[in-house]
Design a protein around this motif. Structure first.
Motif, mmCIF file in Angstrom:
data_model
loop_
_atom_site.group_PDB
_atom_site.id
_atom_site.type_symbol
_atom_site.label_atom_id
_atom_site.label_comp_id
_atom_site.label_asym_id
_atom_site.label_seq_id
_atom_site.Cartn_x
_atom_site.Cartn_y
_atom_site.Cartn_z
ATOM 1 N N LEU A 1 0.873 -0.983 0.092
ATOM 2 C CA LEU A 1 0.131 -0.054 -0.075
ATOM 3 C C LEU A 1 0.855 1.281 0.085
ATOM 4 C CD1 LEU A 1 -2.615 -1.069 2.809
ATOM 5 C CD2 LEU A 1 -2.607 -1.376 0.430
ATOM 6 N N GLY A 2 0.274 2.117 -0.695
ATOM 7 C CA GLY A 2 1.122 3.624 -0.570
ATOM 8 C C GLY A 2 0.572 4.378 0.789
ATOM 9 N N PRO A 3 1.212 5.478 0.896
ATOM 10 C CA PRO A 3 0.755 6.356 2.220
ATOM 11 C C PRO A 3 -0.727 6.596 2.483
ATOM 12 C CG PRO A 3 2.585 7.424 1.014
ATOM 13 C CD PRO A 3 2.093 6.269 0.124
ATOM 14 N N ASP A 4 -1.544 6.614 1.333
ATOM 15 C CA ASP A 4 -2.909 6.828 1.435
ATOM 16 C C ASP A 4 -3.536 5.352 1.547
ATOM 17 O OD1 ASP A 4 -2.556 5.480 -1.166
ATOM 18 O OD2 ASP A 4 -3.614 6.972 -2.047
ATOM 19 N N LYS A 5 -3.024 4.205 1.894
ATOM 20 C CA LYS A 5 -3.434 3.102 2.103
ATOM 21 C C LYS A 5 -4.090 2.416 1.018
ATOM 22 C CE LYS A 5 -2.019 3.513 6.242
ATOM 23 N NZ LYS A 5 -0.858 2.550 6.762
ATOM 24 N N LYS A 6 -3.907 2.731 -0.244
ATOM 25 C CA LYS A 6 -4.289 2.499 -1.476
ATOM 26 C C LYS A 6 -3.314 1.725 -2.253
ATOM 27 C CE LYS A 6 -8.037 5.841 -2.372
ATOM 28 N NZ LYS A 6 -8.651 6.889 -3.192
ATOM 29 N N ARG A 7 -3.545 0.843 -3.008
ATOM 30 C CA ARG A 7 -2.708 -0.035 -3.732
ATOM 31 C C ARG A 7 -1.272 0.884 -4.261
ATOM 32 N NH1 ARG A 7 -3.624 -4.598 -8.417
ATOM 33 N NH2 ARG A 7 -1.446 -5.325 -8.646
ATOM 34 N N LEU A 8 -0.197 0.454 -3.876
ATOM 35 C CA LEU A 8 0.954 0.977 -4.173
ATOM 36 C C LEU A 8 0.993 1.157 -5.946
ATOM 37 C CD1 LEU A 8 3.699 2.582 -3.173
ATOM 38 C CD2 LEU A 8 4.652 0.445 -3.641
ATOM 39 N N SER A 9 1.163 2.322 -6.396
ATOM 40 C CA SER A 9 1.131 2.461 -7.861
ATOM 41 C C SER A 9 2.503 3.779 -8.179
ATOM 42 C CB SER A 9 0.295 2.868 -8.447
ATOM 43 O OG SER A 9 -0.595 4.387 -7.890
ATOM 44 N N LYS A 10 2.304 3.970 -9.510
ATOM 45 C CA LYS A 10 3.344 5.028 -9.882
ATOM 46 C C LYS A 10 2.778 6.335 -9.522
ATOM 47 C CE LYS A 10 4.757 2.653 -14.271
ATOM 48 N NZ LYS A 10 4.473 2.869 -15.742
ATOM 49 N N ARG A 11 1.538 6.524 -9.055
ATOM 50 C CA ARG A 11 1.441 7.833 -8.858
ATOM 51 C C ARG A 11 1.559 8.326 -7.234
ATOM 52 N NH1 ARG A 11 -3.339 7.212 -5.342
ATOM 53 N NH2 ARG A 11 -4.267 5.177 -5.298
ATOM 54 N N HIS A 12 1.935 7.187 -6.524
ATOM 55 C CA HIS A 12 2.718 7.362 -5.352
ATOM 56 C C HIS A 12 4.105 7.497 -5.488
ATOM 57 C CE1 HIS A 12 -0.906 4.763 -4.106
ATOM 58 N NE2 HIS A 12 -0.923 5.793 -3.323
ATOM 59 N N GLY A 13 4.581 7.758 -6.536
ATOM 60 C CA GLY A 13 6.071 7.973 -6.957
ATOM 61 C C GLY A 13 6.757 6.597 -6.460
ATOM 62 N N ALA A 14 6.082 5.302 -6.575
ATOM 63 C CA ALA A 14 6.930 3.978 -6.442
ATOM 64 C C ALA A 14 7.684 3.910 -7.560
ATOM 65 C CB ALA A 14 5.887 2.997 -6.484
ATOM 66 N N PRO A 15 9.168 3.679 -7.222
ATOM 67 C CA PRO A 15 10.058 3.473 -8.518
ATOM 68 C C PRO A 15 9.874 2.099 -8.783
ATOM 69 C CG PRO A 15 11.014 3.373 -6.237
ATOM 70 C CD PRO A 15 9.594 3.766 -5.933
ATOM 71 N N GLY A 16 10.567 1.689 -9.784
ATOM 72 C CA GLY A 16 10.547 0.228 -10.504
ATOM 73 C C GLY A 16 12.105 -0.236 -9.862
ATOM 74 N N VAL A 17 12.353 -1.625 -10.066
ATOM 75 C CA VAL A 17 13.458 -2.111 -9.495
ATOM 76 C C VAL A 17 14.618 -1.493 -10.085
ATOM 77 C CG1 VAL A 17 14.725 -4.340 -9.324
ATOM 78 C CG2 VAL A 17 12.202 -4.138 -8.652
ATOM 79 N N GLN A 18 14.648 -1.380 -11.447
ATOM 80 C CA GLN A 18 15.432 -1.001 -12.068
ATOM 81 C C GLN A 18 16.382 0.441 -11.561
ATOM 82 O OE1 GLN A 18 17.249 -2.578 -14.514
ATOM 83 N NE2 GLN A 18 18.916 -1.240 -14.508
ATOM 84 N N SER A 19 15.519 1.213 -11.006
ATOM 85 C CA SER A 19 15.822 2.717 -10.634
ATOM 86 C C SER A 19 16.713 2.602 -9.383
ATOM 87 C CB SER A 19 14.600 3.713 -10.132
ATOM 88 O OG SER A 19 14.057 3.071 -9.202
ATOM 89 N N PHE A 20 16.462 1.253 -8.661
ATOM 90 C CA PHE A 20 17.560 1.137 -7.527
ATOM 91 C C PHE A 20 18.952 0.464 -7.903
ATOM 92 C CE2 PHE A 20 13.106 0.653 -5.404
ATOM 93 C CZ PHE A 20 13.089 1.521 -4.479
#
Length: 470
Positions: free
Chosen positions: A234-253
């Motif tokens: 989940l994202g900070p808003d308790k909704k499913r984590l997605s790109k709109r939460h700024g969640a990076p893909g694995v490659q970015s790490f």
């Protein structure tokens, strides 16, 4: 399907985008379970969406899994190459009377819904062979629907426990579209059966698919695998984590110089916890500790601060020579004019503050290049007026008189200097730090000036006095 009790799991991404954190966590839990039980971990690329599936995404997913250290067993399966197998099993179900053609058009189905039928009522379920032949001769398109039996569908999930669904809540759902292409629920059953998958481990967004898949298993007379559904991230808003939460893909790490073991450690703790209080775990410890009894049902919240803390812990546990070698792989020119012992000292000073290789590079800049500008806010905080210039000048003269230049001696002497002159320690350390390192953030001042050496330190102090006192 062969008779085997060995654990066989799979990760089945769609190559319509890069590997995201939720997918990586699912892959990890599959991989950990296989490794713990000396089983097999397979990859299946679900690339039947021809319009959205791209080779570049397939390659990126594979590269990300390799970077994370999740090795897989061969063969690598591509769903797009298995169409004939799906057709075979669809025909088999129809020949056995366990599935049937549905000639209802979209408008027919919309009218059924308007007539208060939430589920498909089986309009074409009992068509005679003559009726079917007539419609086929007329060229009427059709889908293929499973023939649902009365009763209930029950399974035991390794996370959620026993789940029961009354088949009245379902309908004769479609297993092949009007263009002949099989639906997702049908393809995964055929694929998992022919791959001899023993455990299907996936996100709990697939819980609603499981009863339908079990019905397909039953109609095909296949032995069903064991299921385990993982909690959502989940994202900070308790909704499913997605790109709109700024969640990076694995490659970015990987691109930012994070270490894969720290990412694996953090992903493992999203929905699972070891039986003890220990949170910093290497890959072997994750494998040995992993159990579905410790996987929670509640959604796991993405916490970037926790990730950074964990990553920092992994960095501190790494050998400094190893870190140097890794930094040089990213930037071959890093510290090229400095001797190895100096570079190791720089790395040691930054270890408590760096969470990635890129941070070592960024935070070490002023070990190699003297600052020529100062952040105005930091300057006002550390060096607000000419009284500070007097303190810094006096301290510079004091430092010039020292014979020893080790970090411990410098700390003791500077503290004595502040005390003997009735200066608050911050009044001395903050402007000195700004002068020699250009920032109030960074390693301990005594480590910085010890590494810089006496000549360079005194030069930087005098340069700062000149610049700031203009």
């Amino acid at each position: 399907m062969s008779n085997t009790n060995s654990v066989k799991v799979r990760f089945a991404p769609s190559p319509t985008g890069e590997l995201h954190l939720g997918g990586a966590r699912t892959a990890l839990f599959n991989w950990l379970y296989a490794k713990k039980h000396q089983g097999s971990f397979f990859l299946r690329i679900e690339d039947t969406d021809k319009a959205r599936s791209k080779d570049v995404f397939t390659n990126q997913i594979l590269d990300s899994l390799k970077w994370l250290g999740m090795d897989w067993d061969e063969p690598l399966i591509y769903q797009s190459g298995r169409q004939e197998r799906y057709k075979y099993y669809i025909k088999k179900l129809m020949d056995e009377g366990k599935a049937y053609r549905c000639f209802c058009s979209k408008s027919d189905l919309e009218n059924i819904k308007e007539d208060s039928y939430a589920l498909y009522p089986g309009t074409c379920r009992s068509l005679s062979s003559d009726e079917i032949k007539t419609k086929l001769n007329q060229g009427i398109s059709f889908t293929v629907r499973i023939k649902l039996e009365k009763g209930q569908t029950e399974f035991k999930d390794l996370v959620y426990g026993t789940i029961k669904i009354n088949n009245k809540e379902l309908d004769d759902f479609i297993i092949a579209r009007s263009d002949g292409s099989p639906t997702y629920n049908f393809t995964v059953v055929v694929d998992d059966y022919e791959m001899e998958i023993s455990h299907v481990i996936r996100g709990d967004d697939h819980l609603s698919n499981t009863p339908k898949q079990l019905i397909i298993y039953k109609n095909l007379e296949f032995k069903a695998p064991i299921f385990a559904h993982l909690p959502m991230i989940l994202g900070p808003d308790k909704k499913r984590l997605s790109k709109r939460h700024g969640a990076p893909g694995v490659q970015s790490f990987a691109d930012k110089g994070y270490f894969p073991d720290s990412i694996l450690n953090y992903l493992a703790l999203l929905g699972w916890n070891p039986k003890n209080e220990k949170e910093v775990l290497d890959t072997d410890q994750l494998v040995n500790s992993f159990s579905f009894s410790q996987v929670q049902k509640k959604g796991a919240a993405w916490d970037e601060k926790k990730l950074h803390w964990l990553s920092g812990q992994h960095v501190q546990n790494k050998n400094s020579q190893f870190l140097l070698d890794q930094i040089r792989l990213l930037d071959s020119d890093w510290g090229k004019n400095s001797d190895i012992s100096t570079l190791i000292n720089i790395i040691n000073s930054l270890k408590p503050r760096a969470k990635s290789l890129h941070e070592f590079i960024a935070k070490s800049k002023h070990f190699f290049i003297a600052p020529d500008t100062y952040d105005e806010a930091e300057r006002l905080k550390a060096w607000p007026d000419s009284s500070v210039t007097k303190i810094v000048s006096q301290c510079s003269d004091f430092l010039a008189s020292l014979d020893s230049w080790s970090s411990d001696v410098l700390e003791s002497e500077i503290k004595s200097f502040a005390s003997e002159n009735s200066y608050g320690l911050g009044k001395v350390i903050m402007p000195l730090r700004l002068a020699v390192f250009g920032s109030l953030d960074g390693p301990a001042l005594f480590d910085i000036i010890s590494i810089l050496g006496k000549t360079e330190t005194l030069h930087r102090i005098q340069d700062a006095i000149s610049r700031i006192s203009r």
